[in-house]
Design a protein around this motif. Structure first.
Motif, short mmCIF file in Angstrom:
data_model
loop_
_atom_site.label_atom_id
_atom_site.label_comp_id
_atom_site.label_asym_id
_atom_site.label_seq_id
_atom_site.Cartn_x
_atom_site.Cartn_y
_atom_site.Cartn_z
N ALA A 112 -3.72 -47.72 2.90
CA ALA A 112 -4.41 -46.49 2.52
C ALA A 112 -4.57 -45.54 3.70
CB ALA A 112 -5.78 -46.84 1.93
N MET A 113 -4.90 -46.09 4.86
CA MET A 113 -5.06 -45.24 6.05
C MET A 113 -3.72 -44.70 6.53
SD MET A 113 -8.28 -45.04 6.40
CE MET A 113 -8.27 -45.16 4.60
N ALA A 114 -2.65 -45.49 6.37
CA ALA A 114 -1.31 -45.00 6.73
C ALA A 114 -0.91 -43.82 5.86
CB ALA A 114 -0.29 -46.13 6.60
N VAL A 115 -1.17 -43.92 4.57
CA VAL A 115 -0.85 -42.82 3.66
C VAL A 115 -1.68 -41.59 4.01
CG1 VAL A 115 -0.98 -42.04 1.26
CG2 VAL A 115 -0.12 -44.32 1.78
N THR A 137 4.14 -45.22 13.09
CA THR A 137 5.25 -45.93 13.75
C THR A 137 4.73 -46.83 14.86
OG1 THR A 137 6.58 -43.95 13.35
CG2 THR A 137 7.52 -45.63 14.79
N LEU A 138 3.80 -46.31 15.65
CA LEU A 138 3.24 -47.09 16.75
C LEU A 138 2.43 -48.27 16.21
CD1 LEU A 138 2.68 -47.40 19.80
CD2 LEU A 138 0.66 -45.95 19.46
N ALA A 139 1.62 -48.03 15.19
CA ALA A 139 0.81 -49.10 14.62
C ALA A 139 1.69 -50.23 14.09
CB ALA A 139 -0.07 -48.55 13.49
N ALA A 140 2.75 -49.86 13.37
CA ALA A 140 3.65 -50.87 12.81
C ALA A 140 4.40 -51.60 13.92
CB ALA A 140 4.65 -50.20 11.86
N THR A 141 4.78 -50.88 14.97
CA THR A 141 5.47 -51.49 16.10
C THR A 141 4.59 -52.54 16.77
OG1 THR A 141 6.87 -49.55 16.53
CG2 THR A 141 6.48 -51.05 18.39
N LEU A 164 -6.11 -50.92 14.00
CA LEU A 164 -5.05 -49.90 13.88
C LEU A 164 -5.28 -49.00 12.67
CD1 LEU A 164 -1.99 -52.13 14.82
CD2 LEU A 164 -2.94 -50.24 16.18
N ALA A 165 -5.79 -49.58 11.58
CA ALA A 165 -6.10 -48.78 10.39
C ALA A 165 -7.15 -47.73 10.72
CB ALA A 165 -6.58 -49.69 9.26
N ALA A 166 -8.17 -48.14 11.46
CA ALA A 166 -9.23 -47.20 11.84
C ALA A 166 -8.70 -46.12 12.79
CB ALA A 166 -10.39 -47.95 12.48
N LEU A 167 -7.86 -46.53 13.74
CA LEU A 167 -7.34 -45.59 14.73
C LEU A 167 -6.39 -44.56 14.12
CD1 LEU A 167 -6.72 -47.89 17.83
CD2 LEU A 167 -8.48 -46.14 17.56
N MET A 168 -5.69 -44.94 13.04
CA MET A 168 -4.77 -44.00 12.41
C MET A 168 -5.48 -42.77 11.86
SD MET A 168 -1.66 -46.04 10.51
CE MET A 168 -2.63 -47.26 9.62
N VAL A 169 -6.74 -42.91 11.48
CA VAL A 169 -7.47 -41.76 10.93
C VAL A 169 -8.59 -41.33 11.87
CG1 VAL A 169 -6.90 -42.24 8.53
CG2 VAL A 169 -8.89 -43.35 9.55
N SER A 170 -8.47 -41.70 13.14
CA SER A 170 -9.48 -41.31 14.12
C SER A 170 -9.23 -39.89 14.61
CB SER A 170 -9.44 -42.28 15.31
OG SER A 170 -8.26 -42.08 16.07
#
Length: 231
Positions: A112-115, A137-141, A164-170
């Motif tokens: 959800a956060m990636a989307v 890309t970085l999170a998945a890597t 990483l989920a939290a950081l993606m929407v930070s």
């Protein structure tokens, strides 16, 4: 009768669509071998960088940015979350185990956060040389490199995925990587993909170190005006 995309999509779009297929292959592979799935995710990250390079060299199409976000959802959203979910089952957790349910919840949150992150990127950061939140890309890597480095225990992967989920929407601002740095990371990724055993672990650790260093220090110490790698 020609398909609708004939004459409308370019080479960069073809690479992007291929990346979406790689995402599906990674999901399917995760049910058999999580390390194979992790290698496919890293391969998708290389393809993601490649389509951006091709687009800048040969031009892009109006559909390119939309296709890129859709492909990223598959390869850098759903596939890493599936890898994490499979490690829960491999650890012997049952479907009613609270730890299993929590881990699945973290995986769902990651997707959800990636989307969300990709949508915000497309709307606000597409033409900028920096972006808010960790790139998908970085999170998945990082998740894939963690698996290839031998850390497949959910005790490691689940908290990492939640962070990483939290950081993606930070609100943390990440500058785009410079070309030379992207090439170095791409070479390390490629070597980690093709090697198994001792050297595979070594280069997975190296990739994890490089990605982790950028994750932690990039927003404050990395120099700007770099090569854009996407959402």
């Amino acid at each position: 009768m020609k398909p609708r995309f004939a004459g409308r999509l370019g080479l960069a779009d073809a690479v992007t669509v291929t990346n979406a297929a790689i995402g599906f292959l990674a999901v399917a592979a995760a049910t058999v071998d999580v390390e194979l799935a992790a290698r496919l995710v890293l391969f998708g990250a290389i393809a993601d960088a490649l389509d951006g390079i091709i687009a800048r060299k040969r031009g892009s199409t109006p559909a390119g940015d939309h296709l890129d976000s859709l492909a990223d959802v598959a390869t850098f959203g759903v596939a890493p979350a599936t890898i994490v979910a499979i490690t829960l089952e491999s650890a012997g957790m049952g479907a009613t185990d609270p730890a299993f349910l929590a881990g699945i919840g973290v995986g769902a949150c990651y997707v959800a956060m990636a989307v969300t992150r990709l949508g915000l990127y497309a709307a606000y950061d597409l033409d900028s040389d920096e972006t808010k939140g960790v790139q998908t890309t970085l999170a998945a890597t990082i998740i894939a490199a963690t698996v290839l480095a031998g850390y497949t225990d959910p005790v490691v992967l689940v908290p990492e995925t939640a962070l990483l989920a939290a950081l993606m929407v930070s609100q943390v601002t990440y500058p785009d990587l410079h070309a030379q740095d992207a090439i170095v990371m791409g070479v390390v990724q490629a070597v980690a993909i093709v090697n198994t055993g001792y050297w595979g672990r070594v280069f997975a650790f190296a990739l994890l170190f490089l990605a982790g260093t950028y994750l932690v220090l990039g927003p404050w110490f990395y120099w700007r005006d770099g090569l854009q790698l996407g959402g």
